[in-house]
Design a protein around this motif. Structure first.
Motif, PDB file in Angstrom:
ATOM      1  N   VAL A  65      75.584 -22.260 -99.515  1.00 10.98           N
ATOM      2  CA  VAL A  65      77.193 -21.803 -99.454  1.00 10.98           C
ATOM      3  C   VAL A  65      78.105 -22.977 -98.845  1.00 10.98           C
ATOM      4  O   VAL A  65      79.169 -23.461 -99.056  1.00 10.98           O
ATOM      5  CB  VAL A  65      77.460 -20.447 -99.103  1.00 10.98           C
ATOM      6  CG1 VAL A  65      78.838 -20.035 -98.786  1.00 10.98           C
ATOM      7  CG2 VAL A  65      76.703 -19.547-100.044  1.00 10.98           C
ATOM      8  N   LYS A  66      77.557 -23.203 -97.441  1.00 10.11           N
ATOM      9  CA  LYS A  66      77.999 -24.264 -96.631  1.00 10.11           C
ATOM     10  C   LYS A  66      78.220 -25.304 -97.245  1.00 10.11           C
ATOM     11  O   LYS A  66      79.517 -26.114 -97.218  1.00 10.11           O
ATOM     12  CB  LYS A  66      76.999 -24.319 -95.466  1.00 10.11           C
ATOM     13  CG  LYS A  66      77.874 -24.915 -94.115  1.00 10.11           C
ATOM     14  CD  LYS A  66      76.927 -24.871 -92.976  1.00 10.11           C
ATOM     15  CE  LYS A  66      76.376 -23.486 -92.518  1.00 10.11           C
ATOM     16  NZ  LYS A  66      75.573 -23.325 -91.539  1.00 10.11           N
ATOM     17  N   GLU A  69      81.258 -25.060 -99.927  1.00 17.03           N
ATOM     18  CA  GLU A  69      82.524 -24.993 -99.200  1.00 17.03           C
ATOM     19  C   GLU A  69      82.904 -26.434 -98.498  1.00 17.03           C
ATOM     20  O   GLU A  69      84.243 -26.833 -98.733  1.00 17.03           O
ATOM     21  CB  GLU A  69      82.430 -24.171 -98.088  1.00 17.03           C
ATOM     22  CG  GLU A  69      82.399 -22.599 -98.345  1.00 17.03           C
ATOM     23  CD  GLU A  69      82.586 -21.392 -97.316  1.00 17.03           C
ATOM     24  OE1 GLU A  69      82.556 -22.053 -95.972  1.00 17.03           O
ATOM     25  OE2 GLU A  69      82.637 -20.429 -97.638  1.00 17.03           O
ATOM     26  N   GLU A  70      82.051 -27.321 -98.089  1.00 13.91           N
ATOM     27  CA  GLU A  70      82.314 -28.612 -97.754  1.00 13.91           C
ATOM     28  C   GLU A  70      83.054 -29.561 -98.722  1.00 13.91           C
ATOM     29  O   GLU A  70      83.573 -30.333 -98.648  1.00 13.91           O
ATOM     30  CB  GLU A  70      81.221 -29.255 -96.926  1.00 13.91           C
ATOM     31  CG  GLU A  70      80.887 -28.766 -95.483  1.00 13.91           C
ATOM     32  CD  GLU A  70      79.390 -29.046 -94.961  1.00 13.91           C
ATOM     33  OE1 GLU A  70      78.775 -30.096 -95.785  1.00 13.91           O
ATOM     34  OE2 GLU A  70      79.198 -28.652 -94.037  1.00 13.91           O
ATOM     35  N   MET A  74      84.773 -22.849-103.750  1.00 16.09           N
ATOM     36  CA  MET A  74      84.632 -21.637-103.057  1.00 16.09           C
ATOM     37  C   MET A  74      84.501 -20.603-104.460  1.00 16.09           C
ATOM     38  O   MET A  74      85.259 -20.302-105.267  1.00 16.09           O
ATOM     39  CB  MET A  74      85.991 -21.295-102.673  1.00 16.09           C
ATOM     40  CG  MET A  74      86.494 -22.247-101.634  1.00 16.09           C
ATOM     41  SD  MET A  74      85.597 -22.396-100.174  1.00 16.09           S
ATOM     42  CE  MET A  74      86.267 -21.218 -99.178  1.00 16.09           C
ATOM     43  N   LEU A  94      81.153 -18.238 -93.221  1.00 14.35           N
ATOM     44  CA  LEU A  94      81.332 -18.858 -94.383  1.00 14.35           C
ATOM     45  C   LEU A  94      82.384 -18.023 -95.211  1.00 14.35           C
ATOM     46  O   LEU A  94      82.191 -16.852 -95.589  1.00 14.35           O
ATOM     47  CB  LEU A  94      80.061 -18.765 -95.400  1.00 14.35           C
ATOM     48  CG  LEU A  94      79.107 -19.746 -94.648  1.00 14.35           C
ATOM     49  CD1 LEU A  94      77.662 -19.576 -95.150  1.00 14.35           C
ATOM     50  CD2 LEU A  94      79.603 -21.110 -94.418  1.00 14.35           C
ATOM     51  N   GLN A  95      83.611 -18.686 -95.882  1.00 12.27           N
ATOM     52  CA  GLN A  95      84.655 -17.903 -96.399  1.00 12.27           C
ATOM     53  C   GLN A  95      84.258 -17.337 -97.631  1.00 12.27           C
ATOM     54  O   GLN A  95      84.698 -16.242 -98.121  1.00 12.27           O
ATOM     55  CB  GLN A  95      85.869 -18.828 -96.613  1.00 12.27           C
ATOM     56  CG  GLN A  95      86.485 -19.152 -95.408  1.00 12.27           C
ATOM     57  CD  GLN A  95      87.689 -20.072 -95.525  1.00 12.27           C
ATOM     58  OE1 GLN A  95      87.625 -20.985 -96.624  1.00 12.27           O
ATOM     59  NE2 GLN A  95      88.356 -20.220 -94.460  1.00 12.27           N
ATOM     60  N   SER A  96      83.255 -18.002 -98.364  1.00 13.42           N
ATOM     61  CA  SER A  96      82.737 -17.488 -99.878  1.00 13.42           C
ATOM     62  C   SER A  96      82.037 -16.382 -99.846  1.00 13.42           C
ATOM     63  O   SER A  96      82.033 -15.558-100.642  1.00 13.42           O
ATOM     64  CB  SER A  96      82.191 -18.551-100.527  1.00 13.42           C
ATOM     65  OG  SER A  96      82.846 -19.770-100.556  1.00 13.42           O
TER      66      SER A  96
END
Length: 120
Positions: A65-66, A69-70, A74, A94-96
């Motif tokens: 996930v990180k 997102e980078e 998303m 983590l926003q997702s």
């Protein structure tokens, strides 16, 4: 357009069970057995939702996930873990990640969660 759920788990039983349950709800399902395979599938065709095991071979759930997102990708994600408290703590930035659920889980909970996430 049919919504797609990517199920990522290294246990075949869980992958097949989730595939069946999610398909019964009318969604398409893609399967991946590790973080690397999931990364490839996400870059090929962006799923609407990802159900992701926390502990995976090659790239684990939180790292995956990180990494996404980078790259500005998303995808709403449900983290599944035998240690949900530890997983929740690890992914809180983590926003997702929208939900963290414990294993073993109830199939009705999965149905409700997937339907709610895909209708938002």
């Amino acid at each position: 357009m049919n919504k797609t759920v990517l199920v990522v788990d290294d246990q075949i039983g869980i992958r097949l069970l989730l595939e069946e349950v999610i398909q019964q709800e009318g969604y398409q399902v893609e399967l991946a057995l590790n973080g690397k395979e999931a990364l490839d599938k996400v870059t090929e065709s962006k799923p609407d939702l990802m159900m992701l095991d926390y502990k995976l071979p090659i790239i684990d759930g939180s790292k995956l996930v990180k990494q996404l997102e980078e790259q500005g990708i998303m995808i709403p994600t449900i983290i599944m873990s035998g240690l949900p408290e530890k997983a929740k703590e690890d992914v809180e930035n983590l926003q997702s990640v929208k939900e963290t659920i414990g294993k073993p889980f109830q199939l009705n909970d999965i149905r409700e969660l997937v339907n709610r996430m895909l209708s938002e």
